[in-house]
Design a protein around this motif. Structure first.
Motif, PDB file in Angstrom:
ATOM      1  N   LEU A   1      26.075  39.494  36.276  1.00  0.00           N
ATOM      2  CA  LEU A   1      27.300  38.269  36.086  1.00  0.00           C
ATOM      3  C   LEU A   1      27.561  37.697  37.252  1.00  0.00           C
ATOM      4  CD1 LEU A   1      29.950  37.549  34.200  1.00  0.00           C
ATOM      5  CD2 LEU A   1      30.854  38.941  34.270  1.00  0.00           C
TER       6      LEU A   1
ATOM      7  N   TYR B   1      30.139  35.512  39.786  1.00  0.00           N
ATOM      8  CA  TYR B   1      31.514  34.626  39.783  1.00  0.00           C
ATOM      9  C   TYR B   1      31.275  34.222  40.938  1.00  0.00           C
ATOM     10  CZ  TYR B   1      33.510  38.838  37.790  1.00  0.00           C
ATOM     11  OH  TYR B   1      34.395  39.203  36.512  1.00  0.00           O
TER      12      TYR B   1
ATOM     13  N   LYS C   1      42.146  32.397  32.003  1.00  0.00           N
ATOM     14  CA  LYS C   1      42.629  33.060  33.396  1.00  0.00           C
ATOM     15  C   LYS C   1      43.610  34.039  33.747  1.00  0.00           C
ATOM     16  CE  LYS C   1      45.417  31.390  37.365  1.00  0.00           C
ATOM     17  NZ  LYS C   1      45.734  30.160  37.105  1.00  0.00           N
TER      18      LYS C   1
ATOM     19  N   MET D   1      40.389  35.799  37.887  1.00  0.00           N
ATOM     20  CA  MET D   1      39.815  35.490  36.904  1.00  0.00           C
ATOM     21  C   MET D   1      39.288  34.996  35.289  1.00  0.00           C
ATOM     22  SD  MET D   1      38.786  38.259  34.058  1.00  0.00           S
ATOM     23  CE  MET D   1      37.423  38.153  34.057  1.00  0.00           C
ATOM     24  N   ALA D   2      37.995  34.638  35.432  1.00  0.00           N
ATOM     25  CA  ALA D   2      38.070  34.385  33.501  1.00  0.00           C
ATOM     26  C   ALA D   2      35.994  34.289  33.711  1.00  0.00           C
ATOM     27  CB  ALA D   2      38.520  32.585  33.825  1.00  0.00           C
ATOM     28  N   VAL D   3      36.155  34.354  32.686  1.00  0.00           N
ATOM     29  CA  VAL D   3      34.951  34.165  32.455  1.00  0.00           C
ATOM     30  C   VAL D   3      34.464  33.255  30.861  1.00  0.00           C
ATOM     31  CG1 VAL D   3      32.783  35.287  31.037  1.00  0.00           C
ATOM     32  CG2 VAL D   3      34.501  36.728  32.019  1.00  0.00           C
TER      33      VAL D   3
ATOM     34  N   ARG E   1      25.945  33.414  30.510  1.00  0.00           N
ATOM     35  CA  ARG E   1      27.331  34.443  31.018  1.00  0.00           C
ATOM     36  C   ARG E   1      27.849  33.738  32.247  1.00  0.00           C
ATOM     37  NH1 ARG E   1      29.516  40.029  30.099  1.00  0.00           N
ATOM     38  NH2 ARG E   1      27.155  40.392  31.483  1.00  0.00           N
TER      39      ARG E   1
ATOM     40  N   ALA F   1      31.287  33.942  35.149  1.00  0.00           N
ATOM     41  CA  ALA F   1      32.957  34.009  36.024  1.00  0.00           C
ATOM     42  C   ALA F   1      33.196  33.271  36.915  1.00  0.00           C
ATOM     43  CB  ALA F   1      33.238  35.279  36.078  1.00  0.00           C
TER      44      ALA F   1
ATOM     45  N   HIS G   1      36.125  32.752  39.857  1.00  0.00           N
ATOM     46  CA  HIS G   1      37.187  33.998  40.362  1.00  0.00           C
ATOM     47  C   HIS G   1      37.884  33.027  41.833  1.00  0.00           C
ATOM     48  CE1 HIS G   1      38.813  35.690  43.943  1.00  0.00           C
ATOM     49  NE2 HIS G   1      39.311  36.624  43.501  1.00  0.00           N
TER      50      HIS G   1
END
Length: 127
Positions: free
Chosen positions: A70, A72, A97, A107-109, A117, A119, A121
């Protein structure tokens, strides 16, 4: 000497033009093209010495993933601005968020148009 855990990242794209349109729309920036034969990439702008990365297409080499590593991406100053553009650009918000802590930020994805996928930040002071 500055030490980063990450020096470079690559996000797979099945359709490089579609992925380029998506990332340029959500971050409101222009990706920089670099093509090396069948290996094609669109690089995120970065400052000298900064961590860089690209959206990459090479038949048989990359596979979009929702279960792998993942990455960011920088959502500063407020990742909600980026999140607000994702669905319009063809992506899907997986985790809205969310505050990690007062010290670490938010963070969010999301899932991009290629099925990756990814993310976001953003710093606490940026909010």
């Amino acid at each position: 000497m500055k030490v980063n855990a990450i020096n470079w990242f690559e996000i797979p794209a099945e359709d490089l033009e579609r992925a380029t349109t998506f990332y340029e729309a959500i971050f409101d920036l222009q990706l920089v093209p670099m093509d090396l034969g069948e290996f094609r990439m669109r690089m995120f702008p970065t400052e000298p010495g900064g961590v860089g990365g690209a959206i990459c297409h090479s038949p048989g080499f990359y596979q979009p993933s929702t279960t792998g590593a993942l990455v960011y991406l920088n959502g500063n100053p407020d990742l909600q601005v980026v999140l607000d553009r994702i669905e319009t650009a063809g992506g899907k918000i997986l985790i809205p968020k969310t505050q990690i802590s007062d010290e670490i930020g938010y963070m969010a994805v999301f899932q991009d148009t290629e099925g990756n996928r990814v993310a976001l930040h953003s710093d606490p002071v940026a909010q």
